[in-house]
Design a protein around this motif. Structure first.
Motif, short mmCIF file in Angstrom:
data_model
loop_
_atom_site.label_atom_id
_atom_site.label_comp_id
_atom_site.label_asym_id
_atom_site.label_seq_id
_atom_site.Cartn_x
_atom_site.Cartn_y
_atom_site.Cartn_z
N ASN A 154 -2.01 -1.36 -4.44
CA ASN A 154 -0.62 -1.24 -4.02
C ASN A 154 -0.46 -1.95 -2.68
O ASN A 154 -1.36 -1.91 -1.85
CB ASN A 154 -0.23 0.24 -3.87
N THR A 156 1.28 -1.14 -0.21
CA THR A 156 1.07 -0.12 0.82
C THR A 156 -0.11 0.75 0.41
O THR A 156 -0.01 1.57 -0.51
CB THR A 156 2.34 0.75 0.95
N LYS A 159 -0.23 4.73 -0.31
CA LYS A 159 0.27 5.33 -1.55
C LYS A 159 -0.80 5.32 -2.65
O LYS A 159 -0.88 6.23 -3.46
CB LYS A 159 1.54 4.62 -2.02
#
Ligand code: ATR
Length: 275
Positions: A154, A156, A159
């Motif tokens: 991901n 980010t 997460k």
């Protein structure tokens, strides 16, 4: 005759085709009901759930970004919502409890995993791109099938790390390494919003992959994302998310109405004509 009310909560919702899907089946099966878009802000989730308790609404679907946020307002989780902590279907049960269920897992099983023919699934390596609302359902559906080598990446990182707490057997890949990792994969799944109509596309080209790679895009609008077009040119097998969308809706419809609607060509064509 009382007209029943259903709807979908989320934000933004303008592109949701769930009303089309459910209203198509209400008409086909002569159910006196209507399904509408309920675009709400986070502070309106609680009062919307109360409308189910008051029987003003018979059921709702939940989509981004509320599949987890809805959980504190429910009495209990049932079915695949228990494992995924991702709720897309809410209703009042026979004991008057507000229950949250997950039909995305069933949608993935019927609309994606069942199409993986001639695949040695237990040995397959799968890379899931994205750690948003649907990723826990994807991981759970794959692991139920005996797939053990599941990689998640991901943009980010945090997460992806949150998801790993629930599914410790997954391996996290840094976003900058996804093209390199994809080279060795048997299945590549897009669970990000990259490729959505009027949205951004992948910067990555994924030019080098196994020749028998299966690329699955949870997106169905557009029918062919840019990356699907690229893979098709290279004769890589691709699938989009249309069938998953239809099957998750089928199971919600069954839970609410005790009628199992049959997906058919007319329905698919009606949906495709609206894309
Ligand atoms: P949410 O994350 O709010 O549940 P979602 O639509 O379910 O929303 O998920 C969007 C996914 O697409 C996320 O994995 C998101 O990555 P971030 O967690 O880093 O936001 C991913 N995504 C969206 N735009 C992206 C982009 N330009 N590049 C990479 N990933 C992107």
């Amino acid at each position: 005759m009382k007209k029943f009310s259903f709807g979908i909560i989320g934000k933004p919702l303008s592109h949701s085709l769930s009303p089309l899907l459910h209203n198509f089946w209400f008409k086909k099966y002569n159910v006196s009901a209507n399904y509408s878009l309920l675009e709400i802000s986070p502070d309106e989730i609680e009062q919307t759930i109360k409308r189910i308790r008051k029987k003003e609404l018979q059921g709702i679907n939940v989509t981004v970004p509320y599949k987890q946020a809805v959980i504190p307002f429910l009495d209990l989780l049932v079915g695949d919502a228990k494992e995924t902590l991702s709720v897309n279907t809410v209703m009042l049960n026979e004991e008057g409890k507000i229950v949250g269920d997950n039909t995305d897992v069933y949608g993935l099983e019927q609309g994606f995993i069942s199409k993986l023919k001639n695949q040695n699934l237990e040995q397959s390596k799968v890379l899931i791109l994205g750690a948003g609302g649907v990723t826990s359902s994807v991981i759970y559906a794959l692991s139920k099938k005996g797939i053990k080598q599941i990689f998640v990446s991901n943009r980010t990182l945090k997460k992806a790390e949150e998801i790993k707490k629930r599914f410790p057997f997954i391996e996290i890949i840094e976003w900058k390494n996804i093209e390199e990792k994809a080279k060795k994969m048997d299945i590549l799944i897009n669970a990000t919003s990259l490729g959505l109509k009027n949205g951004n596309n992948f910067d990555q080209e994924f030019k080098v992959t196994k020749s028998n790679l299966v690329y699955y895009d949870i997106i169905y609008n557009p029918e062919e994302t840019e990356i699907i077009k690229k893979f098709k040119k290279r004769n890589i097998q691709t699938l989009n998310g249309l069938e998953m969308f239809i099957y998750q809706g089928q199971k919600s419809f069954l839970l609410w109405n005790k009628i199992n609607p049959k997906p058919d060509k007319e329905l698919s064509q009606t949906i495709i004509s609206k894309l």
